[in-house]
Motif scaffolding. Structure first.
Motif, short mmCIF file in Angstrom:
data_model
loop_
_atom_site.label_atom_id
_atom_site.label_comp_id
_atom_site.label_asym_id
_atom_site.label_seq_id
_atom_site.Cartn_x
_atom_site.Cartn_y
_atom_site.Cartn_z
N GLY A 94 0.81 -1.22 0.00
CA GLY A 94 0.00 0.00 0.00
C GLY A 94 0.84 1.26 0.00
N ALA A 95 2.15 1.11 -0.01
CA ALA A 95 3.02 2.29 -0.01
C ALA A 95 2.87 3.05 -1.33
CB ALA A 95 4.48 1.87 0.18
N THR A 96 2.95 4.37 -1.24
CA THR A 96 2.84 5.21 -2.44
C THR A 96 4.11 5.09 -3.26
OG1 THR A 96 1.36 6.76 -1.32
CG2 THR A 96 2.52 7.55 -3.29
N LEU A 97 3.95 4.66 -4.52
CA LEU A 97 5.09 4.57 -5.43
C LEU A 97 5.31 5.89 -6.16
CD1 LEU A 97 4.31 1.03 -6.92
CD2 LEU A 97 5.89 1.60 -5.06
N TRP A 98 4.21 6.51 -6.57
CA TRP A 98 4.27 7.83 -7.17
C TRP A 98 2.87 8.43 -7.16
CZ3 TRP A 98 1.18 8.24 -11.44
CH2 TRP A 98 0.94 7.07 -12.18
N SER A 99 2.80 9.72 -7.36
CA SER A 99 1.51 10.40 -7.44
C SER A 99 1.61 11.54 -8.43
CB SER A 99 1.07 10.92 -6.06
OG SER A 99 1.97 11.91 -5.59
N TYR A 100 0.43 11.99 -8.90
CA TYR A 100 0.42 13.06 -9.91
C TYR A 100 -0.88 13.83 -9.77
CZ TYR A 100 1.35 15.40 -14.35
OH TYR A 100 1.62 16.34 -15.32
N PRO A 101 -0.78 15.19 -9.63
CA PRO A 101 -2.00 16.00 -9.55
C PRO A 101 -2.63 16.14 -10.94
CG PRO A 101 -0.07 17.40 -9.42
CD PRO A 101 0.44 16.01 -9.43
N LEU A 102 -3.91 15.75 -11.03
CA LEU A 102 -4.58 15.77 -12.33
C LEU A 102 -5.25 17.10 -12.64
CD1 LEU A 102 -6.24 12.23 -12.26
CD2 LEU A 102 -4.09 12.90 -13.33
N GLY A 103 -5.51 17.91 -11.60
CA GLY A 103 -6.17 19.20 -11.83
C GLY A 103 -7.57 19.00 -12.37
N GLY A 104 -8.03 19.96 -13.17
CA GLY A 104 -9.33 19.86 -13.79
C GLY A 104 -10.41 20.56 -13.00
N VAL A 105 -11.58 20.70 -13.66
CA VAL A 105 -12.72 21.34 -12.98
C VAL A 105 -13.41 20.31 -12.08
CG1 VAL A 105 -13.05 23.02 -14.81
CG2 VAL A 105 -14.26 20.84 -14.92
N TYR A 106 -14.05 20.86 -11.10
CA TYR A 106 -14.77 20.03 -10.11
C TYR A 106 -13.81 19.03 -9.46
CZ TYR A 106 -18.54 22.16 -12.76
OH TYR A 106 -19.33 23.07 -13.39
N TYR A 107 -14.36 17.93 -8.95
CA TYR A 107 -13.55 16.96 -8.21
C TYR A 107 -13.66 15.57 -8.82
CZ TYR A 107 -13.76 20.66 -4.72
OH TYR A 107 -13.68 21.86 -4.07
N TRP A 108 -13.94 15.56 -10.11
CA TRP A 108 -14.16 14.27 -10.78
C TRP A 108 -12.93 13.84 -11.55
CZ3 TRP A 108 -13.94 12.25 -15.64
CH2 TRP A 108 -14.60 11.02 -15.86
N SER A 109 -12.69 12.55 -11.58
CA SER A 109 -11.68 11.96 -12.46
C SER A 109 -11.97 10.47 -12.55
CB SER A 109 -10.25 12.20 -11.95
OG SER A 109 -10.07 11.63 -10.68
N ALA A 110 -11.40 9.82 -13.58
CA ALA A 110 -11.55 8.38 -13.74
C ALA A 110 -10.35 7.87 -14.52
CB ALA A 110 -12.86 8.05 -14.45
N LEU A 111 -10.16 6.53 -14.51
CA LEU A 111 -8.93 5.99 -15.07
C LEU A 111 -9.16 4.59 -15.63
CD1 LEU A 111 -6.64 5.04 -12.03
CD2 LEU A 111 -9.03 5.68 -11.80
N CYS A 112 -8.19 4.13 -16.43
CA CYS A 112 -8.18 2.77 -16.97
C CYS A 112 -6.73 2.37 -17.24
CB CYS A 112 -9.03 2.68 -18.24
SG CYS A 112 -8.61 3.87 -19.54
N TYR A 113 -6.52 1.09 -17.59
CA TYR A 113 -5.15 0.57 -17.66
C TYR A 113 -5.03 -0.43 -18.79
CZ TYR A 113 -0.84 -1.79 -16.20
OH TYR A 113 0.42 -2.30 -16.15
N GLU A 114 -3.87 -0.35 -19.50
CA GLU A 114 -3.56 -1.37 -20.50
C GLU A 114 -2.09 -1.29 -20.85
OE1 GLU A 114 -6.13 -2.95 -24.09
OE2 GLU A 114 -4.97 -1.21 -24.75
N ASN A 115 -1.47 -2.46 -20.95
CA ASN A 115 -0.09 -2.59 -21.45
C ASN A 115 0.90 -1.67 -20.75
OD1 ASN A 115 -0.94 -4.51 -23.32
ND2 ASN A 115 -1.43 -2.93 -24.86
N GLY A 116 0.84 -1.66 -19.42
CA GLY A 116 1.82 -0.91 -18.65
C GLY A 116 1.57 0.57 -18.58
N ARG A 117 0.40 1.02 -19.05
CA ARG A 117 0.09 2.44 -18.99
C ARG A 117 -1.22 2.65 -18.26
NH1 ARG A 117 1.62 4.84 -25.03
NH2 ARG A 117 3.87 4.35 -24.93
N VAL A 118 -1.23 3.76 -17.47
CA VAL A 118 -2.44 4.21 -16.80
C VAL A 118 -2.94 5.43 -17.54
CG1 VAL A 118 -3.48 4.99 -14.65
CG2 VAL A 118 -1.57 3.38 -14.59
N PHE A 119 -4.25 5.41 -17.87
CA PHE A 119 -4.87 6.53 -18.58
C PHE A 119 -5.83 7.21 -17.60
CE2 PHE A 119 -3.88 3.09 -21.45
CZ PHE A 119 -3.05 3.71 -22.36
N ALA A 120 -5.61 8.50 -17.35
CA ALA A 120 -6.42 9.25 -16.39
C ALA A 120 -7.07 10.43 -17.07
CB ALA A 120 -5.56 9.72 -15.22
#
Length: 695
Positions: A94-120
């Motif tokens: 559960g240790a944090t490996l890395w993090s990234y601020p996504l910004g954007g309007v409101y407080y919504w975001s979503a993500l998916c994953y394929e072939n070693g990449r995270v799409f946010a």
């Protein structure tokens, strides 16, 4: 939990993967696991009971997690300023490996994953690709439009999403280039369903579109005659598309025709011939009942489960079990075939409702894969894994409890709690139903792999039989039952717990504890009551015995019959002896006269012969008590007195007196009784009492 009659038929049905479902994998790569949003994994590598592997408290609401390549990915709402943060966590700790601020309007975001990449995707439509291992941004693409709330779906190198302005996008996962764009109705909220040859999105009024995922060409659309924002994610399973709105509908994926309706608060979940629906009012603030329905039998109800009455979370199927959470923070695991609860825990303060129309927080949900079940609560992300803790037993207190000496006098139940994973046989409690000392039973523990070991219970001692006590009476006995001295010994035995105490009473008196033989010295007939109590507390019924004690000598008295005067008896004097004994009775009475031979008294006897005589007498009772001798003195007079006469006067001739004659009487008594009275007559006249000489 309720079961219906359909269960019997269901139990023989094997689960099978959907023809149209994404190929089974051990990762959670999209919202509701896969690109068809079935919420199902057949090889997640988890099975209840589970244990918490780790937890991370973010203090804010968070998205559904992704699980891939040893990592867990999640987005978390900022505390105040608009935007979210993408976190990559180590799946093992559960240790944090890395993090990234996504910004954007409101407080919504979503993500998916394929072939070693995270799409946010942020709420402002900025879509980024990250290297999953490092967090480096591979590419970034600002999508056209101003409002985004459609969770992206990635499949076969393409990321699909839509905006609230009515555009559907296909973006290259490799380069971030927009491959095609297609018009839709508004485009809010609905995460696309993607297969090899189809793409589905669903919006308000069940306005549903089917596109070719490669070219973006429209295949069909289901236009109900109304439109509006606020779609919800569809689910594709077994040739049917499950869409949700005010009325939840089932559409044929080939034609878009209506096949039926259903009801669920959140996205339904499917496995084999079963569908799992959280039946309840749509929207936030209400709760539902989880239902298992047979898809091959007109969606007939097989089982239902209400939990604590506050079920509201997303639903997930993994390896034969269905998981659901409640507003109270309870997480449940149910057997998918029967609906029986097999495990539960408290994951946090609350497991939130999946609110697809709310951009004040990231879209949430459950995820499973790579041996983990990951659950977002209102503030904390919790990861669970299969609990392979070896089974163990903790012994409770026996019922009833043993006494201070460790003994019971009734059957005993010995409860135990079972910990770890596997089974225990026999189940708790153990039943001890026989008498015996140092009794034990073995509990066989079987772990998840089928290995067995035995654990021996603590010792149980049971004795419900009372002890037995007998008497031994010793002493001098005569007349068959009378004792002149007596000693009573109490003999007690107990075959199990042993004798704690022996008690006795004499003639109903106070209870006394027996320690040594005892005697009774008081004359009379006595009742001795006695009993014993063993160490287990069993009390023997009271026994009694009667003993007769005679410790005193008899009493003898003498009486004399005959003519007496001045303590003298006229020969013979008759002597009578009377003897009494209140206990054993008089055996014999004896006497002697003037020190002569001892004689056995039978009847009254005479004492004769002039003079003073001494009679000694005594008695002996039946037990041999000898009376002290008594002495009786008798005076016996056996002869008459002798009287001599003498005269005085002027003696003439021939025996005549020439004057008056003075007569004197002289009396003697050899026996010394003495002369009582002397009498005389003159010429046969009146008898007169002599007192003095007369003329």
């Amino acid at each position: 939990m309720k079961l219906t009659a359909s269960l019997l038929g269901l139990l023989s049905i094997l689960f099978a993967t959907s023809t149209f479902a994404q190929v089974s994998q051990n990762q959670a790569r999209n919202f509701q696991i896969d690109a068809t949003h079935t919420g199902t994994l057949y090889s997640a590598g988890i099975a209840p009971p589970l244990k918490q592997k780790w937890s991370v408290t973010f203090g804010q609401k968070m998205s559904y997690p992704l699980i891939a390549d040893g990592r867990v990915f999640v987005t978390v709402r900022n505390p105040s300023a608009y935007g979210t943060v993408l976190y990559a966590l180590d799946g093992a700790s559960g240790a944090t490996l890395w993090s990234y601020p996504l910004g954007g309007v409101y407080y919504w975001s979503a993500l998916c994953y394929e072939n070693g990449r995270v799409f946010a995707l942020s709420g402002s439509g900025l879509l980024r690709a990250f290297e999953s291992a490092s967090g480096n941004v591979v590419w970034s693409r600002q999508l056209p439009g101003s409002s985004f709330s459609s969770a992206p779906t990635v499949s076969q190198g393409m990321v699909y999403t839509s905006n609230g302005n009515g555009s559907l996008f296909a973006v290259s996962a490799d380069t971030g280039n927009i491959v095609w764009t297609a018009p839709v109705s508004y485009g809010d909220n609905s995460s696309p369903v993607v297969t090899n040859d189809s793409l589905f999105v669903s919006y308000a009024c069940t306005y549903v579109f089917k596109f070719n995922p490669t070219s973006g060409s429209l295949i069909w659309k289901n236009n109900p005659g109304c439109s509006g924002g606020g779609g919800k994610t569809p689910v594709l399973y077994d040739g049917r598309l499950y869409v949700r709105d005010t009325t939840d509908s089932i559409l044929d994926i080939q034609t878009g025709s209506l096949l039926g309706t259903y009801n669920t608060k959140n996205a339904p979940v499917f496995a084999g011939n079963m569908g799992f629906f959280l039946n309840g009012p749509h929207g936030y603030g209400s709760y539902g009942t989880l239902e298992g329905r047979d898809l091959n039998n007109n969606n007939s109800l097989v089982w239902s489960f209400s939990g604590d009455g506050a079920l509201q979370s997303g639903v997930l199927y993994a390896d034969g079990f269905v998981y659901v959470g409640s507003n109270s923070g309870k997480l449940y695991a149910l057997d998918a075939a029967t609906g029986l609860q097999v495990w539960s825990t408290t994951a946090g303060t609350s497991i939130p409702y999946v609110d697809e129309h709310n951009v004040s927080q990231p879209l949430t949900g459950f995820a499973a894969g790579e041996g983990l079940l990951v659950i977002p609560t209102s503030t904390t992300l919790v990861a669970f894994e299969t609990d392979n803790t070896p089974p163990s037993v903790t012994w409770g207190a026996p019922v009833p409890a043993a006494n201070a000496s460790g003994w019971n006098k009734a059957p005993v139940d010995f409860p135990f709690t079972f910990a770890g994973v596997g089974s225990a046989s026999p189940v708790s409690p153990l039943h001890f139903t026989s008498e015996g000392a140092n009794q034990t039973q073995d509990v066989t523990l079987t772990d998840r792999s089928g290995n067995t070991t035995s654990v021996t219970s603590p010792v149980v001692n049971i004795d419900w039989s009372a002890p037995t006590t007998s008497t031994t009476i010793s002493g001098s006995v005569n007349n068959g039952e009378w004792y002149s001295d007596i000693q009573i010994t109490l003999n007690s035995t107990d075959n199990l717990s042993g004798i704690a105490n022996t008690f006795y009473k004499v003639d109903g008196g106070s209870t006394q504890t027996y320690t040594n033989p005892f005697s009774i010295s008081t004359e009379g007939t006595h009742t001795v009551s006695y009993w014993s109590v063993d160490v287990a507390g069993n009390t023997e019924q009271t026994h009694s015995t009667t003993v007769k004690v005679d410790t005193g000598a008899p009493a003898t008295s003498a009486s004399v019959a005959g003519t007496s005067f001045n303590s003298w008896y006229l020969d013979p004097a008759l002597v009578t002896l009377t003897s009494t004994d209140n206990s054993s009775g008089v055996a014999n009475t004896y006497y002697t006269i003037d020190g002569g031979a001892t004689q056995n008294y039978a009847n009254s006897f005479n004492v004769s012969g002039g003079g003073s005589h001494t009679v000694q007498y005594w008695s002996v009772d039946a037990v041999g008590n000898v009376e002290n001798q008594h002495s009786l003195t008798l005076n016996v007079d056996s002869g008459a007195p002798s009287t001599q006469i003498s005269t005085s006067g002027t003696v003439g001739s021939n025996g005549w007196y020439q004057s008056s004659v003075q007569v004197s009487l002289s009396v003697s008594d050899n026996a010394q009784a003495g002369v009582a009275t002397t009498y005389y007559q003159v010429d046969g006249g009146t008898v007169q009492t002599y007192s003095n000489s007369f003329a």
